[in-house]
Design a protein around this motif. Sequence first.
Motif, mmCIF file in Angstrom:
data_model
loop_
_atom_site.group_PDB
_atom_site.id
_atom_site.type_symbol
_atom_site.label_atom_id
_atom_site.label_comp_id
_atom_site.label_asym_id
_atom_site.label_seq_id
_atom_site.Cartn_x
_atom_site.Cartn_y
_atom_site.Cartn_z
ATOM 1 N N THR A 130 0.672 -1.294 -0.107
ATOM 2 C CA THR A 130 0.375 -0.041 -0.037
ATOM 3 C C THR A 130 0.376 1.459 -0.062
ATOM 4 N N ASP A 131 2.356 0.921 -0.081
ATOM 5 C CA ASP A 131 3.217 2.489 -0.449
ATOM 6 C C ASP A 131 2.808 3.525 -1.838
ATOM 7 N N LEU A 132 2.707 4.306 -1.907
ATOM 8 C CA LEU A 132 2.579 5.206 -2.722
ATOM 9 C C LEU A 132 3.169 4.477 -4.331
ATOM 10 N N PHE A 133 3.836 3.744 -4.159
ATOM 11 C CA PHE A 133 4.624 3.211 -5.194
ATOM 12 C C PHE A 133 3.967 1.925 -5.998
ATOM 13 N N HIS A 134 2.892 1.697 -4.963
ATOM 14 C CA HIS A 134 2.256 0.132 -4.996
ATOM 15 C C HIS A 134 0.671 0.092 -6.023
ATOM 16 N N TRP A 135 0.270 2.036 -5.579
ATOM 17 C CA TRP A 135 -1.069 1.764 -6.323
ATOM 18 C C TRP A 135 -0.980 1.755 -7.635
ATOM 19 N N ALA A 136 -0.359 2.219 -8.325
ATOM 20 C CA ALA A 136 -1.092 2.173 -10.180
ATOM 21 C C ALA A 136 -0.426 0.300 -9.911
ATOM 22 N N LYS A 179 -1.293 -1.401 -8.949
ATOM 23 C CA LYS A 179 -1.895 -2.851 -8.222
ATOM 24 C C LYS A 179 -3.441 -2.284 -9.169
ATOM 25 N N PHE A 180 -3.863 -1.256 -9.249
ATOM 26 C CA PHE A 180 -4.715 -1.023 -9.644
ATOM 27 C C PHE A 180 -4.656 -1.443 -11.293
ATOM 28 N N ASP A 228 -3.437 -3.895 -12.801
ATOM 29 C CA ASP A 228 -2.778 -5.741 -13.401
ATOM 30 C C ASP A 228 -4.114 -6.175 -12.026
ATOM 31 N N LYS A 229 -4.799 -5.190 -11.217
ATOM 32 C CA LYS A 229 -5.501 -5.938 -10.123
ATOM 33 C C LYS A 229 -7.132 -5.339 -10.134
ATOM 34 N N MET A 230 -7.502 -4.869 -10.319
ATOM 35 C CA MET A 230 -8.131 -4.560 -10.544
ATOM 36 C C MET A 230 -9.739 -4.803 -10.676
ATOM 37 N N ASP A 231 -10.184 -6.267 -11.519
ATOM 38 C CA ASP A 231 -10.970 -6.628 -11.259
ATOM 39 C C ASP A 231 -10.862 -7.414 -9.829
ATOM 40 N N LYS A 232 -10.055 -7.679 -9.508
ATOM 41 C CA LYS A 232 -9.907 -8.440 -8.407
ATOM 42 C C LYS A 232 -10.541 -7.424 -7.129
ATOM 43 N N VAL A 233 -9.628 -6.102 -7.265
ATOM 44 C CA VAL A 233 -9.930 -5.416 -6.425
ATOM 45 C C VAL A 233 -11.555 -4.526 -5.791
ATOM 46 N N LEU A 234 -11.873 -4.762 -7.202
ATOM 47 C CA LEU A 234 -13.852 -4.587 -6.656
ATOM 48 C C LEU A 234 -14.757 -5.924 -6.932
ATOM 49 N N ARG A 235 -13.674 -7.317 -6.949
ATOM 50 C CA ARG A 235 -15.286 -8.273 -5.892
ATOM 51 C C ARG A 235 -14.196 -8.685 -3.696
ATOM 52 N N VAL A 236 -13.410 -7.972 -4.239
ATOM 53 C CA VAL A 236 -12.967 -8.194 -2.668
ATOM 54 C C VAL A 236 -14.242 -7.652 -1.410
ATOM 55 N N SER A 237 -13.912 -9.328 -0.453
ATOM 56 C CA SER A 237 -15.411 -9.203 0.586
ATOM 57 C C SER A 237 -14.163 -8.586 1.753
ATOM 58 N N LEU A 238 -13.322 -9.787 2.317
ATOM 59 C CA LEU A 238 -13.062 -9.907 3.369
ATOM 60 C C LEU A 238 -11.145 -9.719 2.931
ATOM 61 N N ASN A 239 -10.029 -9.357 2.413
ATOM 62 C CA ASN A 239 -9.139 -10.120 2.270
ATOM 63 C C ASN A 239 -9.523 -10.855 1.000
ATOM 64 N N ASP A 240 -9.096 -11.907 1.209
ATOM 65 C CA ASP A 240 -8.870 -13.077 -0.164
ATOM 66 C C ASP A 240 -10.253 -13.634 -0.076
ATOM 67 N N GLU A 241 -11.188 -12.762 0.090
ATOM 68 C CA GLU A 241 -12.542 -13.205 -0.047
ATOM 69 C C GLU A 241 -13.146 -12.034 -0.724
#
Length: 321
Positions: free
Chosen positions: A115-121, A123-124, A126-139
């Motif tokens: 979650t550091d500043l250089f991680h956000w671009a 993360k979003f 390569d993993k946007m679809d997963k971001v939008l599906r998160v319930s709790l951590n990997d659930e």
Amino acid sequence: MSKKRLVFAGTFLVALGALFIPIEGKAPAATGPTAKASALDLSGFSSAPPGAPLDLLFIHHSVGGQLLTDPGPEKEKASCVYEAHPNGGGLRRKLTEQGYRVHEASYGSEIGEDTDLFHWAPKFRDKMDKVLRVSLNDEVLPEGEVNRIVVFKSCYPNNRFRGEGTAPGNPAGPELTVWNAKAALTSLLPELAKRKDTLFVYLTAPANVLKRSTEPAWKWTAKRILGKPTDEEIAQRQADLARSFNNWVKSPEGWLNGYPEKNVVVFDYYDVLTNRGESNFSLHGSLGNTDNHPSSEGNEKTADELVPFINRAVRRAGLVP
């Protein structure tokens, strides 16, 4: 140099240090620039509850987990996902009362780990679809459900800038300079623009507290004589750069200047914790303002301001009428 001369030199420096060291070793009050910048004006939108259930994800580590939970004896159900904590701000409960369904991603999970500043671009990107599906951590949420709001923040080390850096900056860092941080957030915007139906709420990194110096008198004095910055002076410079950077992040003339969509907003957590420019350091640290994790008082103050802010932002983004 002989042993006798070394002993004399050390004694001289300690004695000289007594003339300069702040009484009882206390760090001086913050004196750097605290110039404020105007933020995006959302006052034209209602702060009332959205009137429709909306799934909201908060990507965080310890500070965010404490902001979300209620105050009380520490009870952790997952890494930095709390049921209660002495620093609790009650944000999860307050959002739930407004009709939001609150989800979390934190340490140890694919989405919450970096979650550091250089991680956000990355993360979003390569993993946007997963971001939008998160319930709790990997659930994940049930099929067909997605997070319509994504709240994300970096932690207080991301306000410890090593300098201004050189324009235009490197979005990958790795050195934490102001220009590299600006480049990192600027590189994020094209990824967020691809999801116009999702509101992204960026919380500026919480401010660091101004801690009492632990430098020995002789070392502090030696630095003064040699013209080198003391630990306190380094911390002050970092805090001044943090103010400058976070002003840029929230200003309509800064990070979001020219961004055509309405799905990105900035909540200035840093500014709340510094009492809106009273200092460039946190005035709401825990353990008597000696720990960088915000206190329950600071987090409750933040939660009280953040909830109506999000209510207004969802209307600006067109998620609800």
